[in-house]
Design an enzyme around this catalytic site. Structure first.
Site, short mmCIF file in Angstrom:
data_model
loop_
_atom_site.label_atom_id
_atom_site.label_comp_id
_atom_site.label_asym_id
_atom_site.label_seq_id
_atom_site.Cartn_x
_atom_site.Cartn_y
_atom_site.Cartn_z
N ILE A 85 7.39 -1.43 -3.70
CA ILE A 85 7.31 -2.14 -2.40
C ILE A 85 6.48 -1.31 -1.43
CG2 ILE A 85 8.65 -2.97 -0.43
CD1 ILE A 85 10.93 -3.57 -2.41
N LYS B 8 -2.50 13.80 21.37
CA LYS B 8 -2.62 12.58 22.17
C LYS B 8 -2.10 12.85 23.58
CE LYS B 8 -0.77 7.92 22.65
NZ LYS B 8 0.18 6.92 22.15
N GLU C 17 2.18 0.54 23.22
CA GLU C 17 2.51 1.83 23.84
C GLU C 17 3.18 2.76 22.83
OE1 GLU C 17 1.93 3.32 26.68
OE2 GLU C 17 1.13 1.78 27.99
C1 LIG Z 1 0.47 -3.19 13.08
C2 LIG Z 1 1.45 -2.11 13.36
C3 LIG Z 1 1.06 -0.97 14.05
C4 LIG Z 1 1.98 0.03 14.35
N1 LIG Z 1 1.59 1.12 15.08
C5 LIG Z 1 2.53 2.00 15.48
C6 LIG Z 1 2.21 3.11 16.29
O1 LIG Z 1 1.04 3.35 16.60
N2 LIG Z 1 3.19 3.93 16.68
C7 LIG Z 1 4.49 3.74 16.33
O2 LIG Z 1 5.38 4.48 16.77
N3 LIG Z 1 4.83 2.73 15.52
C8 LIG Z 1 3.90 1.86 15.09
N4 LIG Z 1 4.25 0.84 14.28
C9 LIG Z 1 5.60 0.77 13.77
C10 LIG Z 1 5.77 1.75 12.63
O3 LIG Z 1 4.86 1.48 11.61
C11 LIG Z 1 7.18 1.67 12.08
O4 LIG Z 1 8.10 1.70 13.10
C12 LIG Z 1 7.44 2.84 11.17
O5 LIG Z 1 6.46 2.95 10.20
C13 LIG Z 1 8.77 2.70 10.50
O6 LIG Z 1 8.78 1.70 9.54
P1 LIG Z 1 10.11 1.53 8.70
O7 LIG Z 1 10.47 2.83 8.10
O8 LIG Z 1 11.14 0.85 9.55
O9 LIG Z 1 9.68 0.48 7.59
P2 LIG Z 1 8.73 0.65 6.29
O10 LIG Z 1 7.72 1.70 6.46
O11 LIG Z 1 8.27 -0.74 5.96
O12 LIG Z 1 9.73 1.12 5.16
C14 LIG Z 1 10.61 0.24 4.52
C15 LIG Z 1 11.23 0.92 3.31
O13 LIG Z 1 12.19 0.07 2.74
C16 LIG Z 1 12.00 0.04 1.34
N5 LIG Z 1 12.50 -1.22 0.82
C17 LIG Z 1 12.32 -2.47 1.32
N6 LIG Z 1 12.91 -3.39 0.53
C18 LIG Z 1 13.48 -2.69 -0.50
C19 LIG Z 1 14.22 -3.08 -1.65
N7 LIG Z 1 14.51 -4.36 -1.94
N8 LIG Z 1 14.63 -2.11 -2.50
C20 LIG Z 1 14.36 -0.79 -2.26
N9 LIG Z 1 13.66 -0.37 -1.18
C21 LIG Z 1 13.22 -1.32 -0.31
C22 LIG Z 1 10.49 0.21 1.17
O14 LIG Z 1 10.18 0.66 -0.13
C23 LIG Z 1 10.20 1.26 2.23
O15 LIG Z 1 10.48 2.53 1.71
C24 LIG Z 1 3.32 -0.13 13.93
C25 LIG Z 1 3.70 -1.24 13.18
C26 LIG Z 1 2.79 -2.23 12.90
C27 LIG Z 1 3.23 -3.44 12.12
#
Ligand SMILES: Cc1cc2nc3c(=O)[nH]c(=O)nc-3n(C[C@H](O)[C@H](O)[C@H](O)COP(=O)(O)OP(=O)(O)OC[C@H]3O[C@@H](n4cnc5c(N)ncnc54)[C@H](O)[C@@H]3O)c2cc1C
Length: 503
Positions: free
Chosen positions: A44, A80, A337
């Site tokens: 994923i 930054k 932001e």
């Molecule tokens: C376009 C965009 C730009 C961004 N820019 C910024 C920025 O400049 N600054 C900032 O602070 N934030 C930014 N963000 C937000 C930032 O990317 C996220 O907050 C951060 O990466 C954390 O993501 P996460 O860990 O919540 O999710 P993810 O990185 O998506 O991780 C999800 C995890 O869950 C696991 N998972 C999902 N389903 C399953 C399953 N069924 N079984 C096992 N594992 C599973 C995946 O393998 C992965 O390890 C941005 C987001 C977007 C969409």
């Protein structure tokens, strides 16, 4: 009491949210008292964006004992000092939101009031001239403290998650690879009992942290917690992201340029530049957005743009039964932001503060949810401010933003600014007075009057005071090295070449 202690915590997801949660909990919970396991799926993968931060990141880095040089080398990071906004208030307008203020209060009154008086007297210097980090950023320079501003970072999101993983594993967090296909709830109270892996294994825990990203596997799918949708106020719901080849000089700031149906980010790293176009699918389509992004890069793209779709808002509850959602599983506010990693950090800090036992008393969850909801709503208002102040009328998105109905809390803030140049800040506010002032004045929305106390200060003293600050800023900037020079000496990246090529 001790019989109710949590014994096993399961973190679902290994992006920034998952690994940061695991690393911080492993740091704060007494060694050996709780087993922390994290499940992620390489198939994923992670969302892989999230490259710009705010200064609060230094707090979590400090708590985790992260050495700044080591971390910047490992993630291709740069410094930054804020964000430069282009074409937001009107076409051709540039303004800067810096991590810092406009100087100390004079006679107890914030400097923007004094600046407003000088303007009335015919002084045309912009307020930004009194902001040291703005001047440093515009000169493409950088230096570490002592100085009176804060800094944050740009870094490679994939490398950052990997860095956090190493820290967490060093502190005893166990990683399990694989895909979760089901979630089992306890019959008697609906608490999560276990997750079921593709290979049939059941992984049990007392407490679950949902960091599964936009999928929201536990909080959304398993526990059925609904979503508070804010897309009427923040209409962007898609992004196309693409890296491009590095161009120098490396700016110590993020750039956000307003475009026809959204805005484009530019985030300089040591080994490449991160770019993305955040847009509203109501006002453009993916093909047009792709062209807009690629036509506006300052160097050749590396690979094809990647499409990300999202809903703006958050889960109605961040904590439900024995599950807390952190990161994208909790919700998303567009990256204008750089607040997502900030929200991850504050959620983890709140979890540590309100740490439960196995009963997961609903009153604890309720307070956690109240504080979190306030924090998200305050950030929402700050983001909406950027859009609603616009005077652009050259496209449907900007016409919509200029006339959309606003949250009452924001109407109150804008009204007080216009009437008295004051900010009605509340609890759980992430952006303080200088940030709001930067956006209002940057978009040329000035109040009707300044604080009357300013009139008690003699005009020449006022002019002299502000002139001295401008002069002090000029001298401080002149004494700082170029950002690139500073990076080369302090934290030149040591990236594995295979990674470097693929990013
Ligand atoms: C376009 C965009 C730009 C961004 N820019 C910024 C920025 O400049 N600054 C900032 O602070 N934030 C930014 N963000 C937000 C930032 O990317 C996220 O907050 C951060 O990466 C954390 O993501 P996460 O860990 O919540 O999710 P993810 O990185 O998506 O991780 C999800 C995890 O869950 C696991 N998972 C999902 N389903 C399953 C399953 N069924 N079984 C096992 N594992 C599973 C995946 O393998 C992965 O390890 C941005 C987001 C977007 C969409």
């Amino acid at each position: 009491m001790s019989s109710q202690r949590l014994r096993r915590i399961l973190v679902v997801g290994g992006g920034t949210a998952g690994w940061m949660s695991a690393a911080v909990l492993a740091r704060f919970l007494p060694a050996g008292s709780v087993a922390i396991e994290l499940i992620e799926s390489d198939d994923i993968g992670i969302v892989g964006v999230g490259e710009a931060t705010v200064p609060l990141i230094q707090q979590v880095n400090g708590l985790l004992g992260i050495d700044e040089r080591d971390f910047l080398r490992a993630t291709g990071g740069t410094f930054k000092l804020g964000i430069e906004f282009r074409d937001w208030g009107r076409l051709g307008l540039r303004h800067f939101h810096a991590f810092g203020d406009y100087g100390a209060p004079i006679e107890g009154v914030s400097p923007h009031h004094h600046w407003l008086k000088l303007r009335e007297l015919g002084d045309v210097a912009p307020l930004a001239d009194y902001s040291l980090p703005t001047a440093v950023a515009r000169a493409n320079r950088f230096a570490l403290p002592p100085r009176d501003f804060k800094h944050a970072y740009h870094f490679d999101a994939g490398l950052y998650a990997r860095y956090l993983r190493t820290l967490a594993e060093q502190r005893g967090v166990r990683r399990r690879e694989g895909r979760i296909v089901d979630v089992r709830l306890r019959a008697e109270d609906g608490f999560i009992e276990s997750v079921v892996m593709e290979d049939g294994a059941h992984v049990e825990a007392d407490f679950f942290i949902d960091c599964s990203g936009f999928r929201a596997l536990l909080i959304g799918h398993a526990l059925g917690v609904g979503f508070e949708d804010w897309s009427a106020w923040l209409p962007c719901d898609r992004a196309l992201a693409v890296p491009s080849e590095r161009v120098g000089p490396t700016t110590p700031y993020t750039t956000s340029t307003a475009r026809e149906a959204g805005w484009q980010w530019r985030i300089p790293l040591q080994h490449r530049t991160g770019n993305g176009y955040v847009y509203s699918s109501r006002f453009t389509n993916d093909d047009a957005a792709r062209r807009t992004l690629l036509d506006n890069l300052d160097a050749p793209a590396i690979g094809e743009p990647r499409l990300l779709q999202f809903a703006t808002g958050h889960r109605r509850k961040f904590w439900e039964r024995n599950c807390v959602a952190i990161g994208l599983a909790a919700g998303f506010l567009e990256p204008l932001e750089s607040t997502s990693i900030l929200l991850i950090q504050t959620a983890i800090a709140r979890l540590v503060e309100y740490f439960p036992d196995r009963r997961c008393d609903a009153r604890i969850a309720q307070e956690f949810n109240r504080l979190s909801a306030n924090e998200w709503a305050r950030i929402r208002d700050f983001l909406v401010l950027h859009y609603c102040l616009t005077r652009r009328d050259d496209s449907a998105l900007w016409r919509y933003c200029a006339s959309m109905p606003l949250p009452d809390s924001l109407i109150g803030k804008i009204g007080l600014w216009r009437a008295a140049s004051r900010l009605a800040l509340q609890s759980e506010e992430s952006f303080l007075e200088p940030s709001w002032v930067a956006i209002f004045t940057g978009q040329e929305v000035l109040p009707e009057r300044y604080d009357p106390v300013v009139d008690t200060i003699a005009e020449d003293r006022l002019r002299r005071g502000l002139q001295q600050r401008r002069e002090a800023i000029r001298r401080a900037v002149a004494g700082m090295p170029a950002h690139d020079e500073f990076i080369a000496q302090y934290c030149a990246a040591s990236l594995p070449s295979a990674i470097e090529k693929n990013q």
